[in-house]
Motif scaffolding. Structure first.
Motif, PDB file in Angstrom:
ATOM      1  N   GLY A   1       0.803  -1.217   0.000  1.00  0.00           N
ATOM      2  CA  GLY A   1       0.000   0.000   0.000  1.00  0.00           C
ATOM      3  C   GLY A   1       0.832   1.261   0.000  1.00  0.00           C
ATOM      4  O   GLY A   1       0.383   2.298  -0.483  1.00  0.00           O
ATOM      5  N   ARG A   2       2.034   1.184   0.569  1.00  0.00           N
ATOM      6  CA  ARG A   2       2.920   2.352   0.596  1.00  0.00           C
ATOM      7  C   ARG A   2       4.360   1.903   0.504  1.00  0.00           C
ATOM      8  O   ARG A   2       4.760   0.908   1.109  1.00  0.00           O
ATOM      9  CB  ARG A   2       2.736   3.152   1.886  1.00  0.00           C
ATOM     10  CG  ARG A   2       3.490   4.506   1.871  1.00  0.00           C
ATOM     11  CD  ARG A   2       3.822   4.995   3.266  1.00  0.00           C
ATOM     12  NE  ARG A   2       4.856   4.187   3.914  1.00  0.00           N
ATOM     13  CZ  ARG A   2       5.306   4.412   5.148  1.00  0.00           C
ATOM     14  NH1 ARG A   2       4.789   5.382   5.866  1.00  0.00           N
ATOM     15  NH2 ARG A   2       6.261   3.646   5.663  1.00  0.00           N
ATOM     16  N   LEU A   3       5.148   2.681  -0.238  1.00  0.00           N
ATOM     17  CA  LEU A   3       6.591   2.516  -0.320  1.00  0.00           C
ATOM     18  C   LEU A   3       7.221   3.848   0.045  1.00  0.00           C
ATOM     19  O   LEU A   3       6.992   4.855  -0.624  1.00  0.00           O
ATOM     20  CB  LEU A   3       7.015   2.119  -1.739  1.00  0.00           C
ATOM     21  CG  LEU A   3       6.495   0.790  -2.272  1.00  0.00           C
ATOM     22  CD1 LEU A   3       6.713   0.703  -3.782  1.00  0.00           C
ATOM     23  CD2 LEU A   3       7.178  -0.379  -1.565  1.00  0.00           C
ATOM     24  N   SER A   4       8.018   3.883   1.111  1.00  0.00           N
ATOM     25  CA  SER A   4       8.643   5.126   1.551  1.00  0.00           C
ATOM     26  C   SER A   4      10.156   4.913   1.639  1.00  0.00           C
ATOM     27  O   SER A   4      10.640   4.161   2.486  1.00  0.00           O
ATOM     28  CB  SER A   4       8.088   5.557   2.905  1.00  0.00           C
ATOM     29  OG  SER A   4       8.629   6.798   3.296  1.00  0.00           O
ATOM     30  N   PHE A   5      10.889   5.563   0.734  1.00  0.00           N
ATOM     31  CA  PHE A   5      12.331   5.413   0.635  1.00  0.00           C
ATOM     32  C   PHE A   5      13.023   6.665   1.172  1.00  0.00           C
ATOM     33  O   PHE A   5      12.663   7.791   0.792  1.00  0.00           O
ATOM     34  CB  PHE A   5      12.773   5.241  -0.821  1.00  0.00           C
ATOM     35  CG  PHE A   5      12.171   4.072  -1.543  1.00  0.00           C
ATOM     36  CD1 PHE A   5      12.812   2.843  -1.578  1.00  0.00           C
ATOM     37  CD2 PHE A   5      10.972   4.207  -2.228  1.00  0.00           C
ATOM     38  CE1 PHE A   5      12.277   1.769  -2.267  1.00  0.00           C
ATOM     39  CE2 PHE A   5      10.424   3.138  -2.928  1.00  0.00           C
ATOM     40  CZ  PHE A   5      11.070   1.917  -2.939  1.00  0.00           C
TER      41      PHE A   5
ATOM     42  N   ARG B   1      16.893  -2.485   3.796  1.00  0.00           N
ATOM     43  CA  ARG B   1      18.058  -1.605   3.835  1.00  0.00           C
ATOM     44  C   ARG B   1      19.016  -2.013   2.734  1.00  0.00           C
ATOM     45  O   ARG B   1      19.431  -3.170   2.663  1.00  0.00           O
ATOM     46  CB  ARG B   1      18.735  -1.688   5.201  1.00  0.00           C
ATOM     47  CG  ARG B   1      17.833  -1.256   6.335  1.00  0.00           C
ATOM     48  CD  ARG B   1      18.383  -1.646   7.690  1.00  0.00           C
ATOM     49  NE  ARG B   1      19.669  -1.007   7.969  1.00  0.00           N
ATOM     50  CZ  ARG B   1      20.343  -1.199   9.107  1.00  0.00           C
ATOM     51  NH1 ARG B   1      19.872  -2.021  10.035  1.00  0.00           N
ATOM     52  NH2 ARG B   1      21.489  -0.583   9.292  1.00  0.00           N
ATOM     53  N   LEU B   2      19.340  -1.064   1.865  1.00  0.00           N
ATOM     54  CA  LEU B   2      20.286  -1.302   0.784  1.00  0.00           C
ATOM     55  C   LEU B   2      21.592  -0.608   1.147  1.00  0.00           C
ATOM     56  O   LEU B   2      21.609   0.583   1.482  1.00  0.00           O
ATOM     57  CB  LEU B   2      19.742  -0.771  -0.539  1.00  0.00           C
ATOM     58  CG  LEU B   2      20.643  -0.980  -1.774  1.00  0.00           C
ATOM     59  CD1 LEU B   2      19.790  -1.261  -3.013  1.00  0.00           C
ATOM     60  CD2 LEU B   2      21.544   0.239  -2.033  1.00  0.00           C
TER      61      LEU B   2
ATOM     62  N   ARG C   1      17.007   3.336   2.668  1.00  0.00           N
ATOM     63  CA  ARG C   1      16.141   2.582   3.566  1.00  0.00           C
ATOM     64  C   ARG C   1      14.710   2.690   3.081  1.00  0.00           C
ATOM     65  O   ARG C   1      14.232   3.774   2.742  1.00  0.00           O
ATOM     66  CB  ARG C   1      16.253   3.103   5.000  1.00  0.00           C
ATOM     67  CG  ARG C   1      17.623   2.869   5.625  1.00  0.00           C
ATOM     68  CD  ARG C   1      17.704   3.440   7.020  1.00  0.00           C
ATOM     69  NE  ARG C   1      19.038   3.264   7.597  1.00  0.00           N
ATOM     70  CZ  ARG C   1      19.429   3.807   8.742  1.00  0.00           C
ATOM     71  NH1 ARG C   1      18.580   4.557   9.443  1.00  0.00           N
ATOM     72  NH2 ARG C   1      20.657   3.610   9.186  1.00  0.00           N
ATOM     73  N   LEU C   2      14.037   1.567   3.033  1.00  0.00           N
ATOM     74  CA  LEU C   2      12.645   1.479   2.594  1.00  0.00           C
ATOM     75  C   LEU C   2      11.782   0.973   3.731  1.00  0.00           C
ATOM     76  O   LEU C   2      12.135  -0.021   4.385  1.00  0.00           O
ATOM     77  CB  LEU C   2      12.532   0.514   1.404  1.00  0.00           C
ATOM     78  CG  LEU C   2      11.142  -0.050   1.083  1.00  0.00           C
ATOM     79  CD1 LEU C   2      10.170   1.053   0.669  1.00  0.00           C
ATOM     80  CD2 LEU C   2      11.238  -1.127   0.014  1.00  0.00           C
TER      81      LEU C   2
END
Length: 282
Positions: free
Chosen positions: A74-78, A108-109, A118-119
């Protein structure tokens, strides 16, 4: 290490070999970036767009490994913590808030032990609400009704060179456009339409610029997308407005579309910096 791959990008163009994808898997959590991810502000660093799609792919793979019901994003926050070279990256995924019908997951990339992106993703239980579906967001002209535009006329880098763009520029900082990639996200692996689409989201900040990037840097430090339905594969549509304030801040606001209509909204916070050269230091 993944073997040779033959597949198709979003437009159906045939590609072959790991170097024809944005990333190649090296291990369970590690991936090698290829030249296709070369950045627009600095071609020696990665354009973050494909990495965001790769993180979504990692979140979806982790979800499948843990449970057999189908939560949806529903949401992706990077949060974008810095730049990274065109090199090997690692992704770790953890559940922050477990739940039967709602989960909050963090990815975490990192590069050489340093977090770069960070996502946080909200995963929600789907339901049958077709009788309630609808949106007042305006439809976009179809890709076939939108003029071809060469993004490399404004931006360098392997990523911009890997995509097709069709664009109506209404005025500086305002326009509608369609984007699709000629390059798979990950060599030798199927990815979902959402992951492939998310790998294009971050292009929004550079398609209808308010100012010449040769003279003004305006990198985004985050990207948040809210979705009310899953995108279909293929062209990704953007209805974008870029706003700059008087104190060095900006926002790029977008309504996201696929060929069937709107799918959600997206925003990016900008740091606006007049510069004497086309660079965007962090």
């Amino acid at each position: 290490m993944a073997g040779a791959y033959v597949g198709c990008g979003h437009n159906g163009a045939v590609t072959s070999g790991a170097d024809s994808a944005y990333f190649e898997r090296l291990g369970a959590t590690s991936f090698r970036a290829t030249d296709h991810v070369g950045g627009a502000w600095d071609t020696a660093t990665q354009h973050v767009a494909p990495a965001l799609g790769l993180m979504v792919h990692a979140v979806e793979a982790d979800l499948r490994s843990r449970r057999d019901d189908a939560l949806v994003v529903g949401r992706l926050s990077f949060d974008i913590l810095g730049t990274m070279p065109v090199d090997v990256v690692d992704i770790e995924v953890a559940v922050v808030r477990p739940g039967r019908t709602i989960e909050l997951v963090e990815a975490r990339l990192g590069h050489t032990g340093r977090d770069v992106v960070r996502l946080r993703a909200w995963l929600l239980r789907p339901g049958e609400t077709s009788h309630l579906a609808g949106s007042a967001f305006a439809a976009l002209p179809s890709p076939d009704q939108t003029p071809v535009w060469d993004g490399t006329s404004l931006w360098p880098g392997g990523f911009i060179g890997s995509v097709d763009v069709r664009r109506h520029l209404h005025e500086p900082g305002r326009g509608t456009y369609w984007v699709r990639s000629r390059v798979p996200l990950l060599a030798g692996e199927q990815v979902s339409p959402l992951a492939a689409t998310a790998g294009l989201f971050d292009i929004a900040n550079g398609m209808v610029v308010r100012a010449d990037p040769q003279h003004v840097a305006f990198p985004n430090v985050d990207l948040t997308a809210h979705l009310f339905r899953a995108p279909a594969p293929g062209w990704v549509g953007f209805d974008t407005t870029v706003s700059f304030g008087a104190g060095g801040l900006g926002v790029t606001s977008t309504v996201l579309h696929d060929v069937d209509g709107p799918v959600g909204t997206m925003s990016q916070a900008l740091t606006v910096r007049p510069v004497s050269a086309p660079s965007a230091p962090r």
